[in-house]
Design a protein around this motif. Structure first.
Motif, mmCIF file in Angstrom:
data_model
loop_
_atom_site.group_PDB
_atom_site.id
_atom_site.type_symbol
_atom_site.label_atom_id
_atom_site.label_comp_id
_atom_site.label_asym_id
_atom_site.label_seq_id
_atom_site.Cartn_x
_atom_site.Cartn_y
_atom_site.Cartn_z
ATOM 1 N N ALA A 38 33.936 -31.606 -37.465
ATOM 2 C CA ALA A 38 33.862 -32.388 -36.431
ATOM 3 C C ALA A 38 32.834 -31.596 -35.197
ATOM 4 N N ASN A 39 32.673 -30.157 -35.231
ATOM 5 C CA ASN A 39 32.086 -29.435 -34.197
ATOM 6 C C ASN A 39 30.695 -29.328 -34.952
ATOM 7 N N ILE A 40 29.975 -30.501 -34.568
ATOM 8 C CA ILE A 40 28.427 -30.473 -35.219
ATOM 9 C C ILE A 40 27.654 -29.776 -34.155
ATOM 10 N N THR A 73 34.034 -36.827 -37.075
ATOM 11 C CA THR A 73 33.915 -36.885 -35.424
ATOM 12 C C THR A 73 34.525 -38.273 -34.883
ATOM 13 N N ASP A 97 34.517 -23.959 -41.159
ATOM 14 C CA ASP A 97 34.153 -24.660 -40.042
ATOM 15 C C ASP A 97 34.966 -25.846 -39.809
ATOM 16 N N ASN A 98 35.044 -26.321 -38.424
ATOM 17 C CA ASN A 98 35.779 -27.616 -38.140
ATOM 18 C C ASN A 98 34.466 -28.684 -38.179
ATOM 19 N N ASN A 100 30.804 -25.034 -46.525
ATOM 20 C CA ASN A 100 31.839 -25.084 -45.454
ATOM 21 C C ASN A 100 33.274 -24.820 -46.114
ATOM 22 N N THR A 115 27.524 -27.757 -37.481
ATOM 23 C CA THR A 115 28.507 -26.600 -38.076
ATOM 24 C C THR A 115 27.661 -25.593 -38.542
#
Length: 470
Positions: free
Chosen positions: A266-268, A47, A263-264, A258, A270
Motif C-alpha cells: 500500500a506504500n507506493i 491502497t 514491503d507494504n 516483494n 514500493t
C-alpha cells in the motif's frame, strides 16, 4: 548526378518510417508488462478501493487463476491479431494494417482505463492484444498506464498516412508505378532504377519458384522438402523461450521481489516496484548487447549460454527466496532478465527465416509465433496458482526447462550464423535427426564465396545473352 540508391545510407524519411513502424513493437512490450508493477494495487486493492465518479481505482480479483487469465489473455488477442491481419496484409498492404489496426489500441485503452468489472478488463486486454499481434501494458494514477497505449495507437493512425506502402508489396501486386514512387520517397535524391529492377526481378523469380505452402501443409508434411526437423526446431525454440520463465518475471517480478523485501504494497512506490522498473530498463539495454553478440558468436553458442545461465540463476533465486536473502533474489531476477536478452530473447524469432526455404518461411514463422503467444498465455495463467502452491521453490520449475533447452539445442539445433539458407535446407531436410557430428555441419559462407557465386551468375547471364544475339 544522383547516386545509386544501393549505396545510399539511411535517409531521414526512412528513419521516420522505421520509428513509426517500431511504435507497434514498443506498444506490444508496453502492454504485455503493464500489469506487473501495479499488480497488487489492481488485483488486491491494497491502497483501498476509491471511486472517481463511477470508476473504481482498482478491480479486486480474489482468485490468482482469474488474475492469471487477466494477465495472459493479452497473448490470445495477439494470436487473433496475427491470424486476422495476414489475409488483410495480402489484400490491402502493410500500411493499411499498421494504420487502421492501431485504432484498436484506442478502443482497448478506453476499455482498460475505464474498467468497472473484470470481464471488461479482460476484453480490453484482448483488444490491445489484437492490435499488438497485428503490428509483430489503482488509484487514478495507474489508469494512465493503460491509457498511454491509446497515445501510441493515435500516433500510428495519424502519421502512417504520410508513410508510403512497401515497394516490394506494391511490385508483388503489380503496382509498379506506385512502387517506383514509394521507393523514390525512401531514397530521396538517389537513382533508384537499379534497385527497382532488383525488386522486380526478385519478385519475378519468387513467382517462378515453388508455390508458397500454408500452415496446414507444413504441419502435415506436404512440402517439396522434408521440413520435419525445421518444424521441430522452430516449434521447440519458441516453446522453450516461454517455458524458460521470462514471462513469469515480466508479468510478476514485483510480486516475486516483494516476497523478499516484505514491503507494504500500500506504500507506493514500493522498493519492489522501483527495482522492477530498473530491471526492465536494464533489460532493454541488454537487448542491444544481445544484438552485438549475435554478430560474433554462433546461434547454438548463444542459446546454450543464455538458457544455461538462466537455469543457474533460477536455482540461486530459489536459494535466495528460501533463505530470505533480498539482495540475492533481486540480483538473480536482474541477471535472469538480462541474460535472456543475450540469446533466448531474440534468436528463436529468427530461426524460421534462417533454416526454412522461402516457400515455407511465412507458414513456419506463423507456427512458431503461434506457439510463442500460446505459451505466453499459459505461463500468465498458471504462474499465480503455481507460486501459491510452491512458494519459494517455484523457479525450480523453470530451472528444469532451461536445462532441457540446453540439451535440446546441443542435440537438434544446427548452426545457421553466416550459413546460406539453401545449404542449411539441403543438409537438414532429411527428417528429424541429431545434428552432432561433421556430417551435419554446414560451412559458413564467406564474402569470397558470395562474390564467386555472383560472378558465376553474371557469366551465365552473359553466355545466355551471347547465345541469343548469335
Amino acid at each position: 548526378m544522383p547516386v545509386d540508391s544501393h549505396t545510399l545510407g539511411a535517409t531521414k524519411y526512412q528513419v521516420f518510417c522505421t520509428i513509426l513502424a517500431a511504435i507497434g513493437s514498443f506498444n506490444f512490450g508496453w502492454n504485455i508488462g503493464s500489469v506487473n508493477i501495479p499488480g497488487d494495487v489492481l488485483q488486491n486493492c491494497v491502497t483501498g478501493r476509491k471511486y472517481y465518479g463511477r470508476f473504481p481505482s482498482c478491480i479486486y480479483v480474489k482468485s490468482g487463476t482469474v488474475w492469471g487469465l487477466v494477465v495472459g489473455c493479452f497473448a490470445i488477442g495477439a494470436i487473433i491479431g496475427a491470424v486476422v491481419s495476414n489475409p488483410i496484409i495480402n489484400r490491402k498492404g502493410y500500411k493499411f494494417v499498421l494504420c487502421w489496426f492501431a485504432l484498436l489500441n484506442v478502443v482497448g485503452a478506453l476499455l482498460l482505463s475505464l474498467t468497472t468489472k473484470i470481464p471488461q478488463f479482460i476484453i480490453g486486454r484482448l483488444v490491445v492484444g489484437i492490435a499488438a499481434g497485428a503490428a509483430n501494458n489503482a488509484m487514478a494514477t495507474y489508469r494512465i498506464l493503460f491509457a498511454i497505449t491509446s497515445v501510441f495507437g493515435l500516433i500510428n493512425f495519424a502519421l502512417f498516412p504520410f508513410a508510403p506502402e512497401s515497394p516490394k508489396w506494391l511490385v508483388k501486386n503489380g503496382r509498379i508505378d506506385e512502387a517506383r514512387e514509394a521507393l523514390q520517397k525512401f531514397r530521396a535524391g538517389a537513382d533508384i532504377e537499379g534497385e527497382m529492377n532488383d525488386i522486380i526481378q526478385t519478385d519475378k523469380a519468387n513467382r517462378e519458384r515453388t508455390a508458397d505452402v500454408n500452415v496446414m501443409q507444413v504441419l502435415r508434411g506436404q512440402t517439396p522438402d522434408n521440413l520435419r526437423h525445421q518444424l521441430l526446431c522452430v516449434s521447440a525454440l519458441m516453446f522453450f523461450q516461454q517455458l524458460c520463465g521470462i514471462n513469469a518475471v515480466i508479468f510478476y517480478s514485483t510480486q516475486i521481489i516483494n516476497k523478499s523485501t516484505h514491503d507494504n504494497p500500500a506504500n507506493i512506490p514500493t522498493l519492489a516496484q522501483i527495482l522492477s522498473f530498473i530491471i526492465s530498463v536494464c533489460a532493454l539495454i541488454f537487448t542491444f548487447f544481445g544484438m552485438i553478440l549475435g554478430a560474433y558468436f554462433g546461434r547454438r553458442t548463444l542459446l546454450m549460454f543464455s538458457h544455461g545461465t538462466m537455469g543457474i540463476f533460477s536455482a540461486i533465486m530459489v536459494a535466495g527466496s528460501v533463505r530470505d536473502i533480498t539482495g540475492l533474489v533481486v540480483t538473480m531476477v536482474f541477471l535472469f532478465n538480462a541474460f535472456f536478452n543475450l540469446g533466448v530473447g531474440t534468436i528463436p524469432w529468427a530461426a524460421a527465416s534462417e533454416m526454412t526455404p522461402g516457400y515455407a518461411m511465412t507458414a513456419m514463422s506463423a507456427i512458431g509465433t503461434g506457439i510463442g503467444y500460446l505459451f505466453t498465455f499459459v505461463i500468465g495463467v498458471i504462474f499465480p496458482p503455481m507460486q501459491a502452491a510452491w512458494d519459494s521453490w517455484t523457479f525450480f520449475f523453470f530451472m528444469a526447462w532451461n536445462i532441457a533447452a540446453v540439451c535440446f539445442v546441443f542435440l537438434f539445433i544446427p548452426e545457421t550464423k553466416d550459413r546460406r539458407i539453401e545449404d542449411t535446407v539441403r543438409v537438414h531436410s532429411v527428417g528429424i535427426h541429431i545434428v552432432v557430428g561433421k556430417k551435419w555441419q554446414v560451412s559458413a559462407a564467406s564474402e569470397k564465396d558470395e562474390m564467386a557465386r555472383a560472378e558465376a551468375a553474371d557469366t551465365g547471364e552473359s553466355h545466355v545473352a551471347a547465345g541469343v544475339e548469335a
